[in-house]
Design an enzyme around this catalytic site. Structure first.
Site, PDB file in Angstrom:
ATOM      1  N   ARG A 167       0.819  -1.217   0.000  1.00 63.33           N
ATOM      2  CA  ARG A 167       0.000   0.000   0.000  1.00 63.33           C
ATOM      3  C   ARG A 167       0.856   1.273   0.000  1.00 63.33           C
ATOM      4  O   ARG A 167       0.323   2.382  -0.116  1.00 63.33           O
ATOM      5  CB  ARG A 167      -0.911   0.038   1.250  1.00 63.33           C
ATOM      6  CG  ARG A 167      -1.960  -1.036   1.286  1.00 63.33           C
ATOM      7  CD  ARG A 167      -2.740  -0.999   2.584  1.00 63.33           C
ATOM      8  NE  ARG A 167      -3.842  -0.076   2.568  1.00 63.33           N
ATOM      9  CZ  ARG A 167      -5.114  -0.404   2.329  1.00 63.33           C
ATOM     10  NH1 ARG A 167      -5.441  -1.639   2.079  1.00 63.33           N
ATOM     11  NH2 ARG A 167      -6.056   0.505   2.341  1.00 63.33           N
ATOM     12  N   TYR A 227       0.848   4.282  -2.527  1.00 63.12           N
ATOM     13  CA  TYR A 227      -0.258   5.226  -2.353  1.00 63.12           C
ATOM     14  C   TYR A 227      -0.083   6.025  -1.060  1.00 63.12           C
ATOM     15  O   TYR A 227      -0.072   7.254  -1.073  1.00 63.12           O
ATOM     16  CB  TYR A 227      -1.567   4.442  -2.340  1.00 63.12           C
ATOM     17  CG  TYR A 227      -2.819   5.276  -2.247  1.00 63.12           C
ATOM     18  CD1 TYR A 227      -3.297   5.972  -3.355  1.00 63.12           C
ATOM     19  CD2 TYR A 227      -3.549   5.349  -1.057  1.00 63.12           C
ATOM     20  CE1 TYR A 227      -4.475   6.721  -3.275  1.00 63.12           C
ATOM     21  CE2 TYR A 227      -4.723   6.089  -0.976  1.00 63.12           C
ATOM     22  CZ  TYR A 227      -5.178   6.767  -2.084  1.00 63.12           C
ATOM     23  OH  TYR A 227      -6.351   7.510  -2.002  1.00 63.12           O
ATOM     24  N   GLN A 244      -8.863  -0.460  11.614  1.00 59.74           N
ATOM     25  CA  GLN A 244      -9.928   0.460  12.052  1.00 59.74           C
ATOM     26  C   GLN A 244      -9.706   1.825  11.412  1.00 59.74           C
ATOM     27  O   GLN A 244      -8.577   2.214  11.116  1.00 59.74           O
ATOM     28  CB  GLN A 244      -9.907   0.597  13.576  1.00 59.74           C
ATOM     29  CG  GLN A 244      -8.537   0.979  14.126  1.00 59.74           C
ATOM     30  CD  GLN A 244      -8.504   1.114  15.640  1.00 59.74           C
ATOM     31  OE1 GLN A 244      -9.512   0.941  16.306  1.00 59.74           O
ATOM     32  NE2 GLN A 244      -7.352   1.458  16.180  1.00 59.74           N
TER      33      GLN A 244
HETATM   34  P1  NAD Z   1     -10.897   7.411  -9.139  1.00 52.59           P
HETATM   35  O1  NAD Z   1      -9.891   6.353  -9.421  1.00 52.59           O
HETATM   36  O2  NAD Z   1     -12.320   7.164  -9.498  1.00 52.59           O
HETATM   37  O3  NAD Z   1     -10.459   8.768  -9.840  1.00 52.59           O
HETATM   38  C1  NAD Z   1      -9.142   9.150 -10.039  1.00 52.59           C
HETATM   39  C2  NAD Z   1      -9.046   9.867 -11.378  1.00 52.59           C
HETATM   40  O4  NAD Z   1      -7.693  10.301 -11.601  1.00 52.59           O
HETATM   41  C3  NAD Z   1      -9.419   8.978 -12.558  1.00 52.59           C
HETATM   42  O5  NAD Z   1     -10.278   9.668 -13.432  1.00 52.59           O
HETATM   43  C4  NAD Z   1      -8.069   8.672 -13.212  1.00 52.59           C
HETATM   44  O6  NAD Z   1      -8.190   8.382 -14.592  1.00 52.59           O
HETATM   45  C5  NAD Z   1      -7.316   9.948 -12.918  1.00 52.59           C
HETATM   46  N1  NAD Z   1      -5.854   9.790 -12.938  1.00 52.59           N
HETATM   47  C6  NAD Z   1      -5.115   8.823 -12.334  1.00 52.59           C
HETATM   48  N2  NAD Z   1      -3.815   9.023 -12.565  1.00 52.59           N
HETATM   49  C7  NAD Z   1      -3.713  10.152 -13.311  1.00 52.59           C
HETATM   50  C8  NAD Z   1      -2.629  10.866 -13.872  1.00 52.59           C
HETATM   51  N3  NAD Z   1      -1.362  10.465 -13.700  1.00 52.59           N
HETATM   52  N4  NAD Z   1      -2.893  11.972 -14.598  1.00 52.59           N
HETATM   53  C9  NAD Z   1      -4.178  12.377 -14.817  1.00 52.59           C
HETATM   54  N5  NAD Z   1      -5.241  11.741 -14.300  1.00 52.59           N
HETATM   55  C10 NAD Z   1      -5.018  10.629 -13.562  1.00 52.59           C
HETATM   56  O7  NAD Z   1     -10.742   7.754  -7.585  1.00 52.59           O
HETATM   57  P2  NAD Z   1     -11.610   8.724  -6.661  1.00 52.59           P
HETATM   58  O8  NAD Z   1     -12.248   7.895  -5.630  1.00 52.59           O
HETATM   59  O9  NAD Z   1     -12.428   9.633  -7.479  1.00 52.59           O
HETATM   60  O10 NAD Z   1     -10.442   9.537  -5.950  1.00 52.59           O
HETATM   61  C11 NAD Z   1     -10.120  10.857  -6.343  1.00 52.59           C
HETATM   62  C12 NAD Z   1      -9.038  11.405  -5.423  1.00 52.59           C
HETATM   63  O11 NAD Z   1      -9.511  11.427  -4.072  1.00 52.59           O
HETATM   64  C13 NAD Z   1      -7.750  10.582  -5.426  1.00 52.59           C
HETATM   65  O12 NAD Z   1      -6.658  11.460  -5.364  1.00 52.59           O
HETATM   66  C14 NAD Z   1      -7.850   9.778  -4.152  1.00 52.59           C
HETATM   67  O13 NAD Z   1      -6.570   9.477  -3.636  1.00 52.59           O
HETATM   68  C15 NAD Z   1      -8.611  10.726  -3.244  1.00 52.59           C
HETATM   69  N6  NAD Z   1      -9.342   9.977  -2.206  1.00 52.59           N
HETATM   70  C16 NAD Z   1     -10.493   9.305  -2.503  1.00 52.59           C
HETATM   71  C17 NAD Z   1     -11.141   8.581  -1.514  1.00 52.59           C
HETATM   72  C18 NAD Z   1     -12.432   7.855  -1.784  1.00 52.59           C
HETATM   73  O14 NAD Z   1     -12.923   7.176  -0.885  1.00 52.59           O
HETATM   74  N7  NAD Z   1     -13.046   7.962  -2.944  1.00 52.59           N
HETATM   75  C19 NAD Z   1     -10.621   8.532  -0.218  1.00 52.59           C
HETATM   76  C20 NAD Z   1      -9.417   9.200   0.039  1.00 52.59           C
HETATM   77  C21 NAD Z   1      -8.799   9.939  -0.957  1.00 52.59           C
HETATM   78  N1  UDP Z   2     -12.893  -5.387   1.372  1.00 52.60           N
HETATM   79  C1  UDP Z   2     -13.630  -6.564   1.444  1.00 52.60           C
HETATM   80  N2  UDP Z   2     -14.162  -7.058   0.298  1.00 52.60           N
HETATM   81  C2  UDP Z   2     -14.010  -6.452  -0.910  1.00 52.60           C
HETATM   82  C3  UDP Z   2     -13.267  -5.251  -0.980  1.00 52.60           C
HETATM   83  C4  UDP Z   2     -12.721  -4.767   0.195  1.00 52.60           C
HETATM   84  O1  UDP Z   2     -13.802  -7.143   2.516  1.00 52.60           O
HETATM   85  O2  UDP Z   2     -14.539  -6.972  -1.917  1.00 52.60           O
HETATM   86  C5  UDP Z   2     -12.357  -4.828   2.645  1.00 52.60           C
HETATM   87  C6  UDP Z   2     -10.892  -4.425   2.580  1.00 52.60           C
HETATM   88  O3  UDP Z   2     -10.057  -5.515   2.910  1.00 52.60           O
HETATM   89  C7  UDP Z   2     -10.846  -3.319   3.621  1.00 52.60           C
HETATM   90  C8  UDP Z   2     -12.229  -2.674   3.527  1.00 52.60           C
HETATM   91  O4  UDP Z   2     -13.066  -3.631   2.898  1.00 52.60           O
HETATM   92  O5  UDP Z   2     -10.705  -3.867   4.905  1.00 52.60           O
HETATM   93  C9  UDP Z   2     -12.238  -1.389   2.704  1.00 52.60           C
HETATM   94  O6  UDP Z   2     -11.590  -1.664   1.485  1.00 52.60           O
HETATM   95  P1  UDP Z   2     -11.526  -0.624   0.296  1.00 52.60           P
HETATM   96  O7  UDP Z   2     -10.697  -1.241  -0.787  1.00 52.60           O
HETATM   97  O8  UDP Z   2     -12.891  -0.160  -0.064  1.00 52.60           O
HETATM   98  O9  UDP Z   2     -10.797   0.658   0.889  1.00 52.60           O
HETATM   99  P2  UDP Z   2      -9.537   0.889   1.877  1.00 52.60           P
HETATM  100  O10 UDP Z   2      -8.971  -0.424   2.319  1.00 52.60           O
HETATM  101  O11 UDP Z   2      -8.571   1.645   1.045  1.00 52.60           O
HETATM  102  O12 UDP Z   2     -10.110   1.636   3.000  1.00 52.60           O
END
Ligand code: NAD
Ligand code: UDP
Length: 310
Positions: A142, A145, A274
């Protein structure tokens, strides 16, 4: 006319943000994306607006355009996608941050970073507050990221201190809702799709690990409030209602009236046990808190997938 750049604008969160921003008057929204995990279909409804533009570009490469605000959302967010090409993930997080910070500097623009609860890693402090430094493995699967996003936060603060750039950092906790891709791989979309197809529901580990799920509309308002405020952050944005993954699965089975069985698979390496945001800072300084309960949000998301699954 104010020009707002949304990197990752064709992704899950980005597409909702572009839509919200287009409700404002006298603005142009530029959606920049390399379509790695995002799709033109997510913003298809927005193409009809004259003040909406799509630029295909990878943020790991520099770009020079005129903008007044930048929301930096570009980065794959689902573990299966960010682990597929970890070198590209960390380049997106780090080189991408540098390129977008340089663009903000060139334009004297405000820039908001979509950071993540992953900066807290597998947290030893619960719930997580912004002053907690986290518990992150620097060399695990991980890390591309988690450490990428941590380094991006460092870069944002260094540009702020050294070059007086106006920055904002949102630490986003697990968010779900319509426009999640069917292959996204995160838990809410995975389980809803499996339940709707009456396929086995995959729980990783014993399902006792927790997450706190925020509905997308709530989260996007929080990002917008932060950009419009005078605050720098970092600031947690998420819904503090915490659930075990097995509880989430049981809710989805109930709401979809699914015949699916639950199957237990191995817990991936470094999967946090958690996670729950302390959002007192966001409540105080952004006057923000989420309104949509998990039940309400799941019903809306199930509805979306019912219409969009073939
Ligand atoms: P997503 O994967 O749906 O969207 C990410 C977008 O970025 C996609 O459209 C992808 O094509 C684009 N992308 C990836 N690499 C790129 C690059 N090198 N250049 C240009 N575009 C690029 O994910 P999301 O859930 O919409 O997340 C958006 C942002 O929010 C991310 O930065 C993610 O880390 C952050 N974030 C999301 C969550 C969540 O729960 N959704 C939680 C924490 C942080
Ligand atoms: N997870 C799961 N089944 C799935 C996908 C995810 O049990 O099909 C679990 C995963 O191991 C984690 C939690 O759900 O404990 C949230 O996972 P997700 O990938 O949504 O986000 P993140 O781990 O980045 O919070």
């Amino acid at each position: 006319m104010k020009k707002i750049l949304v990197t990752g604008g064709a992704g899950f969160l980005g597409s909702h943000l572009c839509k919200l921003l287009l409700k404002e008057k006298n603005i142009k929204v530029i959606c920049l994306d390399n379509f790695y995990t995002g799709y033109k279909e997510n913003v298809i409804d927005l193409i009809k607006f004259e003040n909406f533009e799509i630029i295909e570009h990878d943020i790991t490469k520099p770009i020079k355009i005129k903008v007044n605000q930048i929301y930096n959302l570009a980065c794959p967010a689902s573990p299966i996608h960010y682990q597929k090409n970890p070198v590209q993930t960390i380049k997106t997080a780090v080189h991408g941050a540098i390129n977008m910070l340089d663009l903000a500097k060139y334009n004297d623009a405000k820039i908001l970073q979509a950071s993540t609860s992953e900066v807290y890693g597998d947290p030893k402090i619960h719930p997580q507050k912004e002053d907690y430094w986290g518990n992150v493995n620097p060399i695990g699967i991980r890390s591309c990221y988690d450490e990428g996003k941590r380094c991006a936060e460092t870069l944002f603060f260094d540009y702020h201190r050294q070059l007086s750039l106006k920055i904002k950092i949102a630490r986003i906790f697990n968010t779900y809702g319509p426009n999640m891709d069917t292959n996204d791989g995160r838990v809410v979309s995975n389980i809803i799709i499996q339940a709707l197809k009456d396929e086995d529901i995959t729980i990783y580990g014993n399902g006792n690990q927790t997450r706190s799920f925020c509905f997308v509309d709530d989260l996007i308002k929080g990002l917008y409030n932060l950009m419009e405020s005078n605050e720098t952050g970092p600031i947690n944005l998420g819904n503090p209602a915490e659930f075990k993954i097995i509880e989430l699965a049981n809710k989805i089975i109930k709401f979809t009236k699914s015949k699916s069985k639950i199957v237990y698979l191995n817990l991936p390496q470094d999967d946090p046990q958690q996670r729950k945001p302390d959002i007192s800072l966001a409540m105080k300084i952004l006057n923000w808190s989420p309104n949509v309960t998990l039940d309400e949000g799941l019903l809306k998301t199930i509805d979306y997938f019912k219409k969009n699954l073939n």
